[in-house]
Design a protein around this motif. Structure first.
Motif, mmCIF file in Angstrom:
data_model
loop_
_atom_site.group_PDB
_atom_site.id
_atom_site.type_symbol
_atom_site.label_atom_id
_atom_site.label_comp_id
_atom_site.label_asym_id
_atom_site.label_seq_id
_atom_site.Cartn_x
_atom_site.Cartn_y
_atom_site.Cartn_z
ATOM 1 N N TRP A 211 34.381 42.767 48.204
ATOM 2 C CA TRP A 211 33.386 42.792 47.124
ATOM 3 C C TRP A 211 34.051 43.068 45.780
ATOM 4 C CZ3 TRP A 211 33.040 47.640 44.810
ATOM 5 C CH2 TRP A 211 33.546 48.710 45.558
ATOM 6 N N LYS A 212 35.363 43.330 45.806
ATOM 7 C CA LYS A 212 36.110 43.558 44.556
ATOM 8 C C LYS A 212 36.834 42.272 44.163
ATOM 9 C CE LYS A 212 37.037 48.335 45.798
ATOM 10 N NZ LYS A 212 38.067 49.321 46.137
ATOM 11 N N THR A 213 36.820 41.988 42.887
ATOM 12 C CA THR A 213 37.468 40.751 42.434
ATOM 13 C C THR A 213 38.719 41.031 41.603
ATOM 14 O OG1 THR A 213 36.140 40.717 40.446
ATOM 15 C CG2 THR A 213 35.244 39.541 42.366
ATOM 16 N N ASN A 214 39.104 42.308 41.488
ATOM 17 C CA ASN A 214 40.274 42.660 40.662
ATOM 18 C C ASN A 214 41.509 41.854 41.085
ATOM 19 O OD1 ASN A 214 38.503 45.142 41.150
ATOM 20 N ND2 ASN A 214 39.587 45.671 39.284
ATOM 21 N N VAL A 215 42.243 41.383 40.099
ATOM 22 C CA VAL A 215 43.486 40.661 40.377
ATOM 23 C C VAL A 215 44.430 41.597 41.155
ATOM 24 C CG1 VAL A 215 45.480 39.545 39.306
ATOM 25 C CG2 VAL A 215 43.186 39.130 38.404
ATOM 26 N N ALA A 216 44.387 42.890 40.803
ATOM 27 C CA ALA A 216 45.236 43.876 41.484
ATOM 28 C C ALA A 216 44.848 44.053 42.960
ATOM 29 C CB ALA A 216 45.151 45.219 40.760
ATOM 30 N N GLN A 217 43.664 43.563 43.320
ATOM 31 C CA GLN A 217 43.201 43.687 44.718
ATOM 32 C C GLN A 217 43.288 42.337 45.436
ATOM 33 O OE1 GLN A 217 41.849 46.450 46.259
ATOM 34 N NE2 GLN A 217 41.742 47.848 44.535
ATOM 35 N N GLY A 218 44.030 41.422 44.847
ATOM 36 C CA GLY A 218 44.184 40.111 45.487
ATOM 37 C C GLY A 218 43.245 39.043 44.950
ATOM 38 N N GLY A 219 42.482 39.380 43.889
ATOM 39 C CA GLY A 219 41.580 38.392 43.278
ATOM 40 C C GLY A 219 42.381 37.365 42.473
#
Ligand SMILES: Nc1ncnc2c1ncn2[C@@H]1O[C@H](COP(=O)(O)OP(=O)(O)O)[C@@H](O)[C@H]1O
Ligand SMILES: [Mg+2]
Length: 292
Positions: A211-219
């Motif tokens: 549910w996270k879209t952060n680039v740092a989280q693989g988004g």
């Protein structure tokens, strides 16, 4: 123009690009860590140094981070930036709006006051009260008040799962910020605003199942056509917070667009790759307009 770029402990690629862009445009640039700035005050006036270089006469300070530190160290650095502003150095983003955007609680009440759509949010230091609200909100998210890169945010479908995690958080002195969970497609929208203009925007897709879209989280960021209404919302959010430039994250929720975050020290590497826009150049161009 004499321009200072202040980062946290280490320079990011974004800070380095700001230095490069400013030098390319013929400005005198000095960069360093906010930790290494000191100041002197007397009734004759104020003076500032970065390490042993005097920076009292600089025109603009690009503030990228307050850096890591204790509550006292951060208090000193926030006051330092306000002190610089009072003596006539134009701080970008301005000190207080920058602080406010970093704070997920303050961001919410400023956006709500401006009539902008936000996710329902509850904040407390009382575990029992947080537990009751977790039950009331249904599926909800805990966010660290000073979180970033999606780190530390947790989703709870069950208030008792929330209880166990929140209990540990209170023990380490974290306020408990709970937010309604918004159902949205597996993406958000990033709108990058500089001054009154949207200089770039893109979709942010989270990794499958996240549910996270952060680039740092693989988004990942993907360029695409974005509705004018969403771009305008981004500009209004930046104005409401009093920032010069920011990256605004907007969710396409079931009840329409909702502003998730206004990042006052946004990175732009992924956006630059997706859209090809020279964001650092746009920021320096904007700063030139302020100083002239
Ligand atoms: N209320 C919410 N409902 C659903 N997803 C959310 C919500 N808040 C945040 N998210 C997702 O989590 C990501 C991280 O949240 P955000 O508030 O931007 O914190 P951070 O500063 O850690 O990036 C967002 O980009 C978004 O994809
Ligand atoms: Mg975010």
């Amino acid at each position: 123009m004499r321009l200072l770029v202040l980062y946290g402990k280490y320079p990011s690629l974004n800070s380095l690009e700001l230095v490069e862009a400013a030098e390319r445009r013929g400005h005198e640039v000095l960069s360093g860590s906010i930790i290494d700035v000191s100041s002197h005050i007397s009734n004759r006036g104020s003076r500032f140094w970065l390490r042993d270089v005097e920076i009292t006469d600089y025109d603009v300070c690009l503030l990228r981070s307050f850096g890591p530190g204790s509550c006292s160290q951060l208090t000193r650095r926030i006051s330092l930036m306000e002190h610089m502003e009072l003596t006539g150095i134009r701080v970008v983003n301005p000190c207080y709006p920058f602080r406010r955007a970093r704070d997920k609680y303050a961001t919410q009440y400023i956006l709500a006051k401006a009539g902008l759509p936000i996710a329902e949010t509850y904040i407390t230091e009382d575990l029992g009260a947080a537990y009751r609200w977790a039950g009331r909100l249904g599926t909800c998210i805990y966010k660290p008040i000073l979180g970033h890169m999606g780190r530390g945010s947790m989703m709870f479908e069950d208030p008792d799962m929330a209880y166990n995690a929140l209990k540990s958080l209170t023990r380490i002195g974290e306020p408990l910020l709970l937010q309604e969970y918004l159902r949205k497609p597996g993406r958000d929208i990033r709108v990058f605003v500089v001054g009154d203009d949207v200089v770039g925007a893109a979709y942010k897709y989270g990794p499958p199942g996240s549910w996270k879209t952060n680039v740092a989280q693989g988004g990942r960021m993907v360029a695409g056509e974005i509705a004018e209404e969403i771009l305008e919302l981004g500009v209004r959010a930046v104005k409401a917070l009093g920032l010069d430039y920011a990256g605004v994250d907007i969710a396409e929720s079931e009840r329409g667009p909702v502003i998730l975050e206004v990042n006052g020290a946004p990175g732009w590497q992924a956006l630059k790759q997706a859209t090809g826009v020279d964001i650092a150049g746009k920021i320096i161009e904007y700063v030139e307009g302020l100083a002239s």
